[in-house]
Scaffold this motif. Sequence first.
Motif, PDB file in Angstrom:
ATOM      1  N   ASN A 244       0.828  -1.213   0.000  1.00 30.43           N
ATOM      2  CA  ASN A 244       0.000   0.000   0.000  1.00 30.43           C
ATOM      3  C   ASN A 244       0.858   1.257   0.000  1.00 30.43           C
ATOM      4  N   HIS A 245       0.630   2.097  -0.974  1.00 28.79           N
ATOM      5  CA  HIS A 245       1.344   3.374  -1.048  1.00 28.79           C
ATOM      6  C   HIS A 245       0.316   4.479  -1.274  1.00 28.79           C
ATOM      7  N   GLU A 246       0.392   5.468  -0.416  1.00 28.13           N
ATOM      8  CA  GLU A 246      -0.641   6.489  -0.316  1.00 28.13           C
ATOM      9  C   GLU A 246      -0.038   7.877  -0.512  1.00 28.13           C
TER      10      GLU A 246
ATOM     11  N   ARG B 235      -4.091  10.482  -3.524  1.00 22.67           N
ATOM     12  CA  ARG B 235      -4.900   9.270  -3.420  1.00 22.67           C
ATOM     13  C   ARG B 235      -6.370   9.636  -3.594  1.00 22.67           C
TER      14      ARG B 235
ATOM     15  N   THR C  41      -7.337   5.510   3.364  1.00 18.93           N
ATOM     16  CA  THR C  41      -6.416   6.493   3.939  1.00 18.93           C
ATOM     17  C   THR C  41      -6.830   7.922   3.594  1.00 18.93           C
TER      18      THR C  41
ATOM     19  N   ARG D  71      -1.863  -2.910   7.457  1.00 17.64           N
ATOM     20  CA  ARG D  71      -1.270  -2.751   6.142  1.00 17.64           C
ATOM     21  C   ARG D  71       0.140  -2.184   6.260  1.00 17.64           C
TER      22      ARG D  71
ATOM     23  N   TRP E 143       2.141   0.495   4.883  1.00 14.67           N
ATOM     24  CA  TRP E 143       1.869   1.739   4.172  1.00 14.67           C
ATOM     25  C   TRP E 143       3.133   2.548   3.917  1.00 14.67           C
TER      26      TRP E 143
ATOM     27  N   PHE F 275      -3.870   4.417  11.958  1.00  9.38           N
ATOM     28  CA  PHE F 275      -3.897   5.512  10.985  1.00  9.38           C
ATOM     29  C   PHE F 275      -4.890   6.583  11.439  1.00  9.38           C
TER      30      PHE F 275
ATOM     31  N   PHE G  24       5.889   6.184   8.181  1.00  8.23           N
ATOM     32  CA  PHE G  24       4.448   6.167   8.439  1.00  8.23           C
ATOM     33  C   PHE G  24       3.952   7.452   9.108  1.00  8.23           C
TER      34      PHE G  24
END
Length: 324
Positions: A177-179, A183, A189, A216, A218, A253, A304
């Motif tokens: 997962n890359h935010e 996004r 997220t 996840r 991230w 998160f 993070f």
Amino acid sequence: MTGITGQDGGHLAELLHREGYRVFGLIRGQNNPRKASTQQQYPYVTLIEGDLTDFASLMRAIEISSPDEVYNLGAVSHVGYSFRNPVLTAEVTGKGVLNVLEAVRMSGLAETTRVYQASTSEMFGGLDYNRPGAGYAEDSLFHPRSPYGVAKLYGHWIAKNYRESYGMFVSCGILFNHEGERRGPEFVTRKITQSVARISLGLQDHIELGDLWPKRDWGYAGDYVRGMWQMLQHNEADDFVLASGTTHSVEEFLERAFLEVGITDWRPLVKQNPDFLRPAEVDVLLGDPSKAETVLGWRRDVDFPGLVSLMVKHDVTEQKSLLL
């Protein structure tokens, strides 16, 4: 590049432009509502109309661009949506990869064009670690738990097949997962950071989510697209996991996002909506990026806490601007 209008497409377009590339982006439909904004945001990108499900349009795009590198980022990429529209997901996210590869091969560019295929951690499915206690690596077992994961796994395997069968330079990035601030709001997220921003400004009184316990791995999208590019600069085509090597729950998160705006008692502001629960949920996704770090020299710049802070600050600023 396919998927030019998505989060990764924007980051990658900027990176390639900085590196001196002439960038072409495939955009679906003659009246695509994102066409004007994409052209305005990335004026150096030449847009070509086409569709991953339309082989002839891909052949035309290859003919127009005569690419040195192809980045296939286009997909039906939302896990929840894939349960509601599994056939479309299979056509775009799965068979679309075959169409891209075959277009490159049939155009006579198989020996000269390097291809990046966007694979995903959802192919692992959160089950069956073959290295207990460690994150998923390139040789870990696959067990996709959604139509999206299944379609991506087909794309992953057909990409490897073309590499092995035709000697094509095809590298697969298995990204966790890359935010980031680009996004889409349909992803959890960004939904959280936009809602937290609006709650802090008195524009919204609560946020509705599904389960808070899934964990996840991230990271920041800007770091991960750099890894994509590095894969195609490497001397050999291969598969690489890009991940942070750490996991955090949706609840973590949430907590960190609310702390960014000074809210500590956040639980009354969060409600569970059964509509957001999935038929099959992935419990934990944890990646092992050691191969990419060792072979490619890939590194992350945003951790993070930095990711959550970056997204919340962006959305607070954005929501404030909408009030003016």
